[in-house]
Each structure stands twice: as structure tokens, then as C-alpha cells.
Motif scaffolding. Sequence first.
Motif, short mmCIF file in Angstrom:
data_model
loop_
_atom_site.label_atom_id
_atom_site.label_comp_id
_atom_site.label_asym_id
_atom_site.label_seq_id
_atom_site.Cartn_x
_atom_site.Cartn_y
_atom_site.Cartn_z
N GLY A 90 -9.56 4.89 -0.02
CA GLY A 90 -10.23 5.95 0.72
C GLY A 90 -9.32 7.15 0.87
N THR A 91 -9.81 8.12 1.62
CA THR A 91 -9.10 9.38 1.80
C THR A 91 -8.96 9.68 3.28
N LEU A 92 -7.77 10.05 3.67
CA LEU A 92 -7.53 10.58 5.02
C LEU A 92 -7.58 12.10 4.88
N ARG A 93 -8.65 12.69 5.37
CA ARG A 93 -8.87 14.11 5.15
C ARG A 93 -8.00 14.97 6.05
N GLU A 94 -7.33 15.92 5.42
CA GLU A 94 -6.51 16.93 6.11
C GLU A 94 -5.70 16.33 7.26
N CYS A 95 -4.94 15.32 6.96
CA CYS A 95 -4.20 14.58 7.99
C CYS A 95 -2.72 14.94 8.08
N VAL A 96 -2.22 15.73 7.12
CA VAL A 96 -0.80 16.09 7.11
C VAL A 96 -0.68 17.61 7.13
N LYS A 97 0.01 18.13 8.16
CA LYS A 97 0.22 19.58 8.23
C LYS A 97 1.33 19.95 7.26
N ALA A 98 1.05 20.89 6.38
CA ALA A 98 2.00 21.34 5.38
C ALA A 98 2.09 22.86 5.47
N GLY A 99 2.99 23.33 6.31
CA GLY A 99 3.09 24.77 6.54
C GLY A 99 1.87 25.28 7.27
N ASP A 100 1.14 26.19 6.62
CA ASP A 100 -0.05 26.76 7.26
C ASP A 100 -1.35 26.11 6.80
N ARG A 101 -1.25 24.99 6.10
CA ARG A 101 -2.45 24.29 5.62
C ARG A 101 -2.35 22.81 6.00
N PHE A 102 -3.42 22.08 5.70
CA PHE A 102 -3.45 20.64 5.91
C PHE A 102 -3.73 19.96 4.58
N ASP A 103 -2.97 18.91 4.27
CA ASP A 103 -3.18 18.14 3.05
C ASP A 103 -3.91 16.84 3.38
N SER A 104 -4.68 16.38 2.41
CA SER A 104 -5.37 15.09 2.52
C SER A 104 -4.60 14.05 1.72
N LEU A 105 -4.77 12.78 2.10
CA LEU A 105 -4.08 11.68 1.43
C LEU A 105 -5.08 10.65 0.91
N HIS A 106 -4.85 10.18 -0.31
CA HIS A 106 -5.57 9.02 -0.84
C HIS A 106 -4.75 7.79 -0.47
N ILE A 107 -5.41 6.74 -0.03
CA ILE A 107 -4.77 5.46 0.25
C ILE A 107 -5.09 4.53 -0.91
N LEU A 108 -4.04 3.85 -1.42
CA LEU A 108 -4.21 2.87 -2.49
C LEU A 108 -3.45 1.62 -2.11
N TRP A 155 0.82 -1.20 0.00
CA TRP A 155 0.00 0.00 0.00
C TRP A 155 0.86 1.25 0.00
N LEU A 156 0.21 2.36 -0.30
CA LEU A 156 0.88 3.66 -0.28
C LEU A 156 -0.17 4.74 -0.11
N ASP A 157 0.30 5.93 0.20
CA ASP A 157 -0.60 7.07 0.20
C ASP A 157 -0.03 8.12 -0.74
N VAL A 158 -0.92 8.95 -1.24
CA VAL A 158 -0.52 10.02 -2.17
C VAL A 158 -1.36 11.24 -1.85
N LYS A 159 -0.72 12.40 -1.84
CA LYS A 159 -1.46 13.63 -1.55
C LYS A 159 -2.52 13.82 -2.64
N THR A 160 -3.69 14.28 -2.22
CA THR A 160 -4.82 14.38 -3.14
C THR A 160 -4.54 15.34 -4.29
N HIS A 161 -3.65 16.29 -4.12
CA HIS A 161 -3.34 17.23 -5.20
C HIS A 161 -2.25 16.70 -6.16
N ASN A 162 -1.79 15.47 -5.94
CA ASN A 162 -0.77 14.88 -6.81
C ASN A 162 -1.45 13.93 -7.82
N ALA A 163 -2.20 14.53 -8.74
CA ALA A 163 -2.99 13.75 -9.69
C ALA A 163 -2.12 12.87 -10.58
#
Length: 160
Positions: A131-149, A108-116
Amino acid sequence: MCLRRTKEDDLAFVIEAERDRHNSLYVGQWNEQEHRDALRDPDILHIIIEDAAGEQAGYVIVTGLTDPNLSICIKRIVVVKKGSGYGKETLRLLKEWLFRSTSAHRLWLDVKTHNAKAHHIYEGAGFTPEGTLRECVKAGDRFDSLHILSILRTEYEAGR
């Protein structure tokens, strides 16, 4: 192209590749000591991707080699020589080695949702979205979500 174990003298390349502006938006950041510790951890496989001339083209971190659930994670794939197929070929070689040489049941792996682009490559390599882990990674002043595959051994074997 070939894959080989990362050595301590590769770590400057690894850190530079990870911090590169074309990669840092998409992958986690470890300091040099974290990478050094990973080289000695039996649960982690730290690999350099080399081109045909033996030059460093990227690196990979695989975790979960000792996972009792036989679930192995591709934690990070970083390619610096983009557009040459190194990412796709690395995935192919990793799947082949992990499913033929280990008792892995699930990769398995995860990929940031904006890395199409990466998401498309993973699906093309047989990974199924889970599925998606919503806003689970802090990236500076925002949070990124991850898709799990993931891909299961049975799926890999059926697609060979």
C-alpha cells in the motif's frame, strides 16, 4: 562485496553518503548522534557495505530486531557506488541472514513513490507491494508519499 557492522569511525562516511545529492532525495536524514545511538541499540543493526577491495560502498540500517511481532524493517539502504549491483546483493544477503539466522516472520521496507528504480529492485527481490502512505514525509516545502513492501518468511523459503 561484504557486509560488516558499522563502527564509530565509519560515521563520517555514513553522514556524507546520506547527504549526497544522489541519495538525499530518497532517504531519511539522521544526525551523527542518532547514528551513534543506533550503533548501541539492540533493536538496530547498522551495517557498512564494502566492495571487494574493502572500500565503503554504502550502508544499511535494519530495525525491529527485538520486535515481538517478528517484523523487521530495512529502514535505509544507501549505496554510493551505484550501478555495480551492491543494492541487489545487499538485499539478497540481508534476506538470507534475517530469515536463516533470526526468527523473523516478515521483512518490510518503505520507498518514496518517486524512487521507481528502487521500487523495481525491491519487487525483483521478492517484496510485495502492500500500500501507500500518502504524503506522510515532510521534505522541505513538500510532502512525499511512501510505498510499503514486504516479504514473508514463507515467501522467502518458497523462492529460494
